[in-house]
Design an enzyme around this catalytic site. Sequence first.
Site, PDB file in Angstrom:
ATOM      1  CG  ASN A   7       4.443   1.126   1.618  1.00  0.00           C
ATOM      2  OD1 ASN A   7       3.560   1.838   1.005  1.00  0.00           O
ATOM      3  ND2 ASN A   7       5.244   1.730   2.457  1.00  0.00           N
ATOM      4  NE  ARG A  77       2.535   3.647   5.361  1.00  0.00           N
ATOM      5  CZ  ARG A  77       3.040   5.082   4.872  1.00  0.00           C
ATOM      6  NH1 ARG A  77       3.836   4.878   3.913  1.00  0.00           N
ATOM      7  NH2 ARG A  77       2.928   5.982   5.414  1.00  0.00           N
ATOM      8  CG  HIS A 165       4.830   8.662  10.436  1.00  0.00           C
ATOM      9  ND1 HIS A 165       5.458   9.974  10.410  1.00  0.00           N
ATOM     10  CD2 HIS A 165       5.216   8.243   9.171  1.00  0.00           C
ATOM     11  CE1 HIS A 165       5.891  10.448   9.567  1.00  0.00           C
ATOM     12  NE2 HIS A 165       6.071   9.427   8.445  1.00  0.00           N
ATOM     13  NE  ARG A 226       5.535  15.680   3.843  1.00  0.00           N
ATOM     14  CZ  ARG A 226       5.212  14.525   4.346  1.00  0.00           C
ATOM     15  NH1 ARG A 226       4.510  14.410   5.331  1.00  0.00           N
ATOM     16  NH2 ARG A 226       5.574  13.466   3.512  1.00  0.00           N
ATOM     17  CD  GLU A 373       6.791   2.843   8.858  1.00  0.00           C
ATOM     18  OE1 GLU A 373       7.714   2.713   8.147  1.00  0.00           O
ATOM     19  OE2 GLU A 373       5.897   3.741   8.941  1.00  0.00           O
TER      20      GLU A 373
END
Length: 388
Positions: A7, A77, A165, A226, A373
């Site tokens: 990642n 990723r 996601h 956010r 993940e």
Amino acid sequence: MNILVLNSGSSTLKYQLIEMSTKKVIQKGGVYRIGESDVPITDENYNNEIPPKNHSEAIKLAFERLGGLRIDAFGHRVVHGGSFCSPTLATDKTIKQVEDNSCFAPIHNPVNLLGVLACKKVMPKIPNVMVFDTAFHSKMPEAAYLYGISFENYRKHGIRRYGFHGPSHDFVSQKAAELSGKPRDKMKIISLHLGNGCSICAIDQGKSVETSMGLTPLEGLVMGTRSGDIDPAAIGFLGKALKKTHEQTIDYLNKESGLYGMANIGSNDTRDIFAGAEKGNKDCGLAVDVFVHRLVKYVGAYAAVMNGVDAIVFTAGTGNNSPLIRRRVVEKLGFIGAKIDESLNNKAYNNFMTTEVSAKDSKVKVFAIETNEELLIAMETAKLVGKK
Ligand code: AMP
């Protein structure tokens, strides 16, 4: 088969080497402050290492740390896959295609690709697979992914909802099915990924049929920094009021809004904001109310979209570890028959547990599930490389 999952961020490279027959992590770590300075990292784990100059140097450093352990494939990723609907082998052609799609994820995609290019350069014989955040949502119905604007904008310019996601929603919904003792393709699952970034996904018979993030990860739920959903017309008014350009206003909505902006205590960590609310800070309390309200609204909508729900999953930092958020959301879901077990719920606190938290007589199963993940990326990589 050993898969190295990577990642890559702008100045970080996190990695996990996973052995696929046992699904065990053989080694994991991170390389930090890539390209930032040549001041040694004094943290005891880093042995006064000089930060690497670029991602290729970072990969070499990671390989050194792995000490010659066998790597059969790299799984990367990559946040935005654009029109790619599934994990994809990284070739010059596919890398170029992803590069061309990067305008919608300018912060993430270029640095994700730096990791891919660095691996190709340093170990050219090992296959690289790109696993996209967007891929799990790529089979959403048109009615869910199209915006209410002329379809020309989608057909010509790719303006549509993509969702993010994906590996997390995919992983935790598989786990929820396993814990429910039912095949996922016979279930309706709502998964809430509540970390610093937050998104929710409706998974009907194993497929994402709705998700809250859109063209970019700004749409949807209230997040750490956010705003999530906001009237597009407010952007113009905000820009004018704050004397910001359009780009600066979008940046403000991405980085200075959400829980951070509302609570205004200099933190986007839900633990600090919940603590502030408990101590009587009104804005912290109100920020939590807005966060919870948006979650309840989306869960209700997604239950309607799927015409029912069998399981609700809370995951990521806040979802997995905060009994408060799970209780506050589920107590509003009596209309779909969801009921929390207070004692089970309170045990899933600050320790990334995977457990059921619903009451015995709940009509909908509720779970706190630790997301993984990296393992999902490794499994997808193994599937693709195994086929070759
Ligand atoms: P993630 O993006 O999944 O790493 O989640 C990071 C966020 O999870 C942090 O910013 C915190 O807001 C939140 N978090 C982590 N642990 C807890 C906890 N025990 N209770 C509430 N929120 C938590």
